[in-house]
Design an enzyme around this catalytic site. Structure first.
Site, PDB file in Angstrom:
ATOM      1  N   LYS A   1    -101.550 -82.235 -38.651  1.00  0.00           N
ATOM      2  CA  LYS A   1    -101.277 -83.531 -39.584  1.00  0.00           C
ATOM      3  C   LYS A   1    -100.247 -84.342 -38.653  1.00  0.00           C
ATOM      4  O   LYS A   1    -100.479 -85.440 -38.896  1.00  0.00           O
ATOM      5  CB  LYS A   1    -100.680 -82.757 -40.694  1.00  0.00           C
ATOM      6  CG  LYS A   1    -101.645 -82.080 -41.580  1.00  0.00           C
ATOM      7  CD  LYS A   1    -101.134 -82.043 -43.004  1.00  0.00           C
ATOM      8  CE  LYS A   1    -102.151 -81.357 -44.080  1.00  0.00           C
ATOM      9  NZ  LYS A   1    -101.307 -80.972 -45.231  1.00  0.00           N
TER      10      LYS A   1
ATOM     11  N   LYS B   1    -113.629 -77.483 -40.903  1.00  0.00           N
ATOM     12  CA  LYS B   1    -113.460 -76.926 -42.395  1.00  0.00           C
ATOM     13  C   LYS B   1    -113.670 -78.253 -43.134  1.00  0.00           C
ATOM     14  O   LYS B   1    -113.268 -79.340 -42.868  1.00  0.00           O
ATOM     15  CB  LYS B   1    -112.222 -76.180 -42.454  1.00  0.00           C
ATOM     16  CG  LYS B   1    -110.841 -77.198 -42.556  1.00  0.00           C
ATOM     17  CD  LYS B   1    -109.815 -76.603 -43.162  1.00  0.00           C
ATOM     18  CE  LYS B   1    -108.556 -77.717 -43.422  1.00  0.00           C
ATOM     19  NZ  LYS B   1    -107.359 -76.936 -43.978  1.00  0.00           N
TER      20      LYS B   1
ATOM     21  N   LYS C   1    -110.250 -82.288 -48.169  1.00  0.00           N
ATOM     22  CA  LYS C   1    -110.037 -83.150 -48.941  1.00  0.00           C
ATOM     23  C   LYS C   1    -109.519 -84.640 -48.301  1.00  0.00           C
ATOM     24  O   LYS C   1    -109.930 -85.842 -48.529  1.00  0.00           O
ATOM     25  CB  LYS C   1    -108.958 -83.030 -50.093  1.00  0.00           C
ATOM     26  CG  LYS C   1    -109.462 -82.191 -51.216  1.00  0.00           C
ATOM     27  CD  LYS C   1    -108.309 -81.799 -52.074  1.00  0.00           C
ATOM     28  CE  LYS C   1    -107.479 -80.833 -51.475  1.00  0.00           C
ATOM     29  NZ  LYS C   1    -106.590 -79.678 -52.718  1.00  0.00           N
TER      30      LYS C   1
HETATM   31  P1  TYM Z   1    -104.911 -76.591 -50.181  1.00  0.00           P
HETATM   32  O1  TYM Z   1    -104.434 -77.728 -51.335  1.00  0.00           O
HETATM   33  O2  TYM Z   1    -104.860 -77.523 -48.697  1.00  0.00           O
HETATM   34  O3  TYM Z   1    -106.014 -75.927 -50.507  1.00  0.00           O
HETATM   35  C1  TYM Z   1    -106.196 -74.974 -51.576  1.00  0.00           C
HETATM   36  C2  TYM Z   1    -106.882 -73.849 -51.241  1.00  0.00           C
HETATM   37  O4  TYM Z   1    -108.029 -74.140 -50.905  1.00  0.00           O
HETATM   38  C3  TYM Z   1    -108.421 -73.280 -49.278  1.00  0.00           C
HETATM   39  N1  TYM Z   1    -109.260 -74.070 -48.667  1.00  0.00           N
HETATM   40  C4  TYM Z   1    -110.446 -73.463 -48.118  1.00  0.00           C
HETATM   41  N2  TYM Z   1    -110.912 -72.406 -48.271  1.00  0.00           N
HETATM   42  C5  TYM Z   1    -112.385 -72.420 -47.630  1.00  0.00           C
HETATM   43  N3  TYM Z   1    -112.859 -73.331 -47.073  1.00  0.00           N
HETATM   44  C6  TYM Z   1    -112.088 -74.663 -46.887  1.00  0.00           C
HETATM   45  N4  TYM Z   1    -112.827 -75.681 -46.362  1.00  0.00           N
HETATM   46  C7  TYM Z   1    -111.084 -74.683 -47.551  1.00  0.00           C
HETATM   47  N5  TYM Z   1    -110.319 -75.748 -47.532  1.00  0.00           N
HETATM   48  C8  TYM Z   1    -109.069 -75.387 -48.603  1.00  0.00           C
HETATM   49  C9  TYM Z   1    -106.986 -73.308 -48.851  1.00  0.00           C
HETATM   50  O5  TYM Z   1    -107.006 -72.093 -48.023  1.00  0.00           O
HETATM   51  C10 TYM Z   1    -106.430 -72.879 -50.192  1.00  0.00           C
HETATM   52  O6  TYM Z   1    -106.023 -71.604 -50.503  1.00  0.00           O
HETATM   53  N6  TYM Z   1    -100.549 -74.986 -48.520  1.00  0.00           N
HETATM   54  C11 TYM Z   1    -101.448 -74.596 -49.595  1.00  0.00           C
HETATM   55  C12 TYM Z   1    -100.982 -74.978 -50.932  1.00  0.00           C
HETATM   56  C13 TYM Z   1     -99.908 -73.905 -51.243  1.00  0.00           C
HETATM   57  C14 TYM Z   1    -100.032 -72.542 -51.601  1.00  0.00           C
HETATM   58  C15 TYM Z   1     -98.738 -72.111 -51.613  1.00  0.00           C
HETATM   59  C16 TYM Z   1    -101.108 -71.686 -51.412  1.00  0.00           C
HETATM   60  C17 TYM Z   1     -98.697 -74.384 -51.300  1.00  0.00           C
HETATM   61  N7  TYM Z   1     -97.725 -73.083 -51.819  1.00  0.00           N
HETATM   62  C18 TYM Z   1     -98.391 -70.887 -51.857  1.00  0.00           C
HETATM   63  C19 TYM Z   1    -100.767 -70.317 -51.752  1.00  0.00           C
HETATM   64  C20 TYM Z   1     -99.299 -69.821 -51.974  1.00  0.00           C
HETATM   65  C21 TYM Z   1    -102.590 -75.888 -49.254  1.00  0.00           C
HETATM   66  O7  TYM Z   1    -102.364 -77.011 -48.920  1.00  0.00           O
HETATM   67  O8  TYM Z   1    -103.712 -75.877 -49.899  1.00  0.00           O
END
Ligand code: TYM
Length: 330
Positions: A112, A195, A198
């Site tokens: 990022k 992957k 968004k």
């Molecule tokens: P975020 O918002 O990017 O994504 C949310 C969840 O979706 C999963 N994900 C995917 N899984 C499979 N294939 C994909 N292409 C794909 N894109 C996204 C992510 O692995 C995630 O589980 N840092 C985290 C948010 C967060 C969090 C936490 C998660 C903040 N605090 C505590 C767990 C526990 C994030 O940016 O997810």
């Protein structure tokens, strides 16, 4: 019941299929067996620039999609991160226990910060994983269901919990990442080695939960495949087709083999048409329910406030213990 914590960023108008498959659909199954906390992580979202009015709307939209996909606010604790100030407070404490080099090794930060440029990447982006550790540790979570891209962050969380416990006495549960095999990574339909995200540069390979059916259909029909013409699963040689098969398999709850058998001797066009049906079958009800929920923002806010009450109760207990253990005068 064991405790579960997970969250998503409200960084777009709609969740994408990777969020839905990699996380949300696992969450709804797990809420029966866990004391589950599901968070809309708006403090994480602001580690990159956000428009304030949009952030408010997207926070509600994300919460609405959780509920629409099957998270039951009567069973699980559904809340917004900024409603529980302990997250920011514990993150500060954990920042003081995190090595500079340790944080610098996080691959998502490297990616990022490269995208934004070293000078415009914020310090908040750098300490993003530490806030994530605070999220998880405040609830003494045993399990953290996430996609593959979050594995390293959960590892850091484990390291920080262990470090705190050995320095200040047993305080935190050391959590485990729960990464579903096979569905942990959904790939971009146009670039099936990256992957689905968004924040992808082009939306052509991105299936959004809230997109209208005809848009999703067009994207699936145009998905990149290969010129072999045979429907079979081979992640390395046939990343496009394998990704379509994975999505099909998860959403239809069928094995990949049974889908390969069904489409044997038929073209990719047929597979894609089948997939359009399957995706629409899964997403149409989520879309409809999301719109209903968004039509009554006061009720949605009430549910979130209720979740925040419960979350504050649990989180503040942990935070008090942490402050006491560290010698912060109360
Ligand atoms: P975020 O918002 O990017 O994504 C949310 C969840 O979706 C999963 N994900 C995917 N899984 C499979 N294939 C994909 N292409 C794909 N894109 C996204 C992510 O692995 C995630 O589980 N840092 C985290 C948010 C967060 C969090 C936490 C998660 C903040 N605090 C505590 C767990 C526990 C994030 O940016 O997810």
């Amino acid at each position: 019941k064991p405790v579960l914590f997970s969250g998503m960023q409200p960084s777009s108008d709609s969740l994408q299929l990777g969020n839905y498959i990699g996380a949300l659909s696992q969450w709804t199954k797990m809420q029966e067996d866990f004391d589950a906390f599901y968070c809309v992580v708006n403090l994480h979202a602001i580690t990159v620039p956000q428009d304030p009015a949009e952030l408010v709307a997207r926070t509600r939209r994300t919460a609405a999609q959780y509920i629409a996909a099957g998270i039951d606010p009567a069973k699980s604790t559904l809340f917004v991160q900024s409603h529980v100030s302990a997250h920011a407070e514990l993150a500060w404490v954990l920042n003081t226990l995190t090595g500079f080099g340790e944080a610098g090794r996080m691959t998502q930060f490297k990616d990022k910060s490269q995208r934004y440029g070293a000078d415009s990447a914020s310090v908040g982006l750098f300490t993003y994983p530490v806030l994530m550790a605070a999220d998880i540790l405040l609830y003494q979570a045993n399990s953290v269901p996430v996609g593959e891209d979050q594995r390293q962050h959960v590892e850091l969380t484990r390291d920080l919990a262990t470090r705190f416990n050995s320095r200040f006495g047993d305080t935190f549960v050391v959590p485990e990442a729960q990464i579903a095999k096979g569905t942990a990574k959904v790939y971009d339909l146009q670039l099936p080695t990256a992957k689905m995200s968004k924040s992808a540069e082009s939306e052509a390979g991105l299936i959004k939960v809230l997109d209208p059916a005809n848009v999703t259909k067009k994207k699936i029909m145009r998905a990149v495949t290969d010129d072999e013409g045979e429907v079979r699963f081979d992640r390395d040689a046939k990343p496009g087709v394998s990704n379509l098969l994975t999505i099909y398999s998860v959403l239809a709850e069928r094995t990949i083999d049974s889908i390969v058998d069904e489409y044997a001797g038929r073209g990719y066009g047929d597979l894609k048409k089948g997939l359009v049906e399957v995706v629409e079958g899964s997403l149409a009800p989520v879309r409809a329910r999301t719109e209903e929920l968004l039509a009554d923002p006061a009720e949605l806010d009430r549910l979130l406030a209720q979740g925040a009450d419960r979350a504050n109760e649990v989180a503040n207990q942990t935070l008090s213990l942490v402050y006491e253990r560290m010698g912060l005068l109360r």
